[in-house]
Design a protein around this motif. Sequence first.
Motif, mmCIF file in Angstrom:
data_model
loop_
_atom_site.group_PDB
_atom_site.id
_atom_site.type_symbol
_atom_site.label_atom_id
_atom_site.label_comp_id
_atom_site.label_asym_id
_atom_site.label_seq_id
_atom_site.Cartn_x
_atom_site.Cartn_y
_atom_site.Cartn_z
ATOM 1 N N PRO A 44 4.492 -0.762 -5.672
ATOM 2 C CA PRO A 44 3.530 0.044 -4.906
ATOM 3 C C PRO A 44 2.165 0.077 -5.581
ATOM 4 O O PRO A 44 2.059 -0.062 -6.802
ATOM 5 N N LEU A 45 1.146 0.238 -4.772
ATOM 6 C CA LEU A 45 -0.220 0.374 -5.274
ATOM 7 C C LEU A 45 -0.647 1.820 -5.055
ATOM 8 O O LEU A 45 -1.109 2.189 -3.971
ATOM 9 N N PRO A 46 -0.499 2.680 -6.067
ATOM 10 C CA PRO A 46 -0.819 4.105 -5.905
ATOM 11 C C PRO A 46 -2.254 4.322 -5.466
ATOM 12 O O PRO A 46 -3.188 3.721 -6.010
ATOM 13 N N GLY A 47 -2.406 5.148 -4.460
ATOM 14 C CA GLY A 47 -3.744 5.493 -3.977
ATOM 15 C C GLY A 47 -4.336 4.506 -3.003
ATOM 16 O O GLY A 47 -5.410 4.758 -2.434
ATOM 17 N N ILE A 48 -3.664 3.361 -2.780
ATOM 18 C CA ILE A 48 -4.156 2.389 -1.800
ATOM 19 C C ILE A 48 -3.603 2.790 -0.445
ATOM 20 O O ILE A 48 -2.440 2.570 -0.125
ATOM 21 N N ASN A 49 -4.457 3.429 0.347
ATOM 22 C CA ASN A 49 -4.055 3.917 1.665
ATOM 23 C C ASN A 49 -5.285 3.977 2.560
ATOM 24 O O ASN A 49 -6.316 3.382 2.246
ATOM 25 N N SER A 95 0.827 -1.205 0.000
ATOM 26 C CA SER A 95 0.000 0.000 0.000
ATOM 27 C C SER A 95 0.866 1.260 0.000
ATOM 28 O O SER A 95 2.066 1.223 0.272
ATOM 29 N N GLU A 96 0.222 2.366 -0.298
ATOM 30 C CA GLU A 96 0.918 3.659 -0.306
ATOM 31 C C GLU A 96 0.860 4.277 1.090
ATOM 32 O O GLU A 96 0.345 5.369 1.296
ATOM 33 N N THR A 97 1.365 3.528 2.057
ATOM 34 C CA THR A 97 1.442 3.984 3.448
ATOM 35 C C THR A 97 2.841 3.676 3.970
ATOM 36 O O THR A 97 3.478 2.713 3.529
ATOM 37 N N PRO A 98 3.340 4.460 4.928
ATOM 38 C CA PRO A 98 4.691 4.200 5.461
ATOM 39 C C PRO A 98 4.823 2.820 6.090
ATOM 40 O O PRO A 98 5.834 2.135 5.881
ATOM 41 N N ASP A 99 3.816 2.387 6.862
ATOM 42 C CA ASP A 99 3.939 1.077 7.506
ATOM 43 C C ASP A 99 3.802 -0.058 6.499
ATOM 44 O O ASP A 99 4.445 -1.104 6.632
ATOM 45 N N GLY A 146 -12.468 4.617 -4.895
ATOM 46 C CA GLY A 146 -12.793 3.650 -5.938
ATOM 47 C C GLY A 146 -11.836 3.683 -7.106
ATOM 48 O O GLY A 146 -11.500 2.640 -7.685
ATOM 49 N N SER A 147 -11.384 4.863 -7.501
ATOM 50 C CA SER A 147 -10.471 4.968 -8.637
ATOM 51 C C SER A 147 -9.155 4.253 -8.362
ATOM 52 O O SER A 147 -8.525 3.714 -9.281
ATOM 53 N N SER A 148 -8.723 4.235 -7.101
ATOM 54 C CA SER A 148 -7.486 3.537 -6.743
ATOM 55 C C SER A 148 -7.638 2.033 -6.941
ATOM 56 O O SER A 148 -6.710 1.362 -7.403
ATOM 57 N N LEU A 149 -8.809 1.516 -6.626
ATOM 58 C CA LEU A 149 -9.056 0.090 -6.815
ATOM 59 C C LEU A 149 -9.127 -0.263 -8.298
ATOM 60 O O LEU A 149 -8.700 -1.343 -8.706
ATOM 61 N N GLU A 150 -9.643 0.653 -9.092
ATOM 62 C CA GLU A 150 -9.664 0.424 -10.537
ATOM 63 C C GLU A 150 -8.243 0.356 -11.082
ATOM 64 O O GLU A 150 -7.929 -0.496 -11.925
ATOM 65 N N ARG A 151 -7.369 1.259 -10.601
ATOM 66 C CA ARG A 151 -5.974 1.236 -11.050
ATOM 67 C C ARG A 151 -5.289 -0.054 -10.582
ATOM 68 O O ARG A 151 -4.461 -0.620 -11.292
#
Length: 298
Positions: free
Chosen positions: A102-107, A73-77, A112-117
Motif C-alpha cells: 500500500p501507498l499510505p496517503g495516496i488517495n 493507492s489507499e482507496t477501496p477501489d 505532498g507529504s504522501s508523495l514524499e513518503r
Amino acid sequence: MQTIIMTVGTSLLTNLDKDLQPQRPWVGQKTIGDPEQALAWMKRTDLELISAETNTYLRLDPTSNDALILLHSETPDGLECAQILKLFFEQELGQQQVSLVPLPGINYELEGSSLERMAELLKQLAESAKGIVTFAATGGFKAQAMIMAVVGSQLGVPVCYIHEQYKSLVYLPYLQPQVQPRIPRADLPDSGRDRSQIIQIRSDASHHRPRSWAKVERLLRDIPWVDLVRYDPHAYAAPKNSVKASNRKTEDGRHILWIHLHESQDTHLAVRVETTGYTPEHLELAATELRQRLGRLL
C-alpha cells in the motif's frame, strides 16, 4: 531474475469496453465484486485489453520466477483492483512472487507529504529488490508516475509506461545525465559476423515495412551480440512494437528474440533476432537491453 515494481490504478474497474465483447461483467458498477467472476472474464480476454497493468505486464514478458510488486493507492477501489490483479497473475499467469504494497496517503485527497513518503518507499524497494529492477509507472494517479520518473532517474532505474490506447512500451528518459543506468549492456559474446550481413530481410517487401523499421534496423546492426535478423511469421506472437523471448532456439542452441513492429493492418513486420547467448542469463540480459533500447527509440 527481474523485479517489476508497478503502480496500480483502477482501469480494471473503470474501463467501459465500448468495442470489447464480452464486456467486463462489472461495467457501470462501483466495485468489481465476485473475484471468481472477474478471473473467469480476465482469463478469456487479451492481456492488452484487460487493464493498463496487464498491458504493461504483457510487454515486459516476465518469467514465472520474476518478482512483481504491485503498489496500490489507499482507496477501496485501488485495493480491490490490486487484489484481483494479484490473483490473476498468480493463478492464471503462473507468477510465483507477487506482493501487494500500500501507498499510505495516496488517495483522492493527495498531499505532498504522501508523495514524499512514496519516493522514500520506492528507494527502499529498489535497493532491496533482487536482480534487474524496473519501475512500471502504468496505473494510479498521474502524480505517482511523476514520482517514479524522478526516483528512477535518481537511482538509474528504468521507468516504463504504457496506456491501453498506446501500441508500444515507452521508457522515460533519465533526468540527470550523470546518473548511470543500473542495467549494463548485455554481457554476451560479440558476433563474429560482418555487420553489413546482419540484416537478412528481403528487399522486395519494403512496402509492407513500418516507418520505424529504418531506425530499428540501425539499432540491431549496432548491437554486438546480435548475430542475424530475419523475417519470421512466428514473431507476430510478440506484442505490437515490443520484444518477446522466442520459444525456439537456433540449431546450435543460441537464444532468439522476437520483434513485432506494427503501424497498421497492412504495414507491419515480424523479425527474429538471433543472439550469441546460450544461457538463461544471456536471454534475460539480451531481452532487457533490447526492450529498453527499442522503447526509447520508438
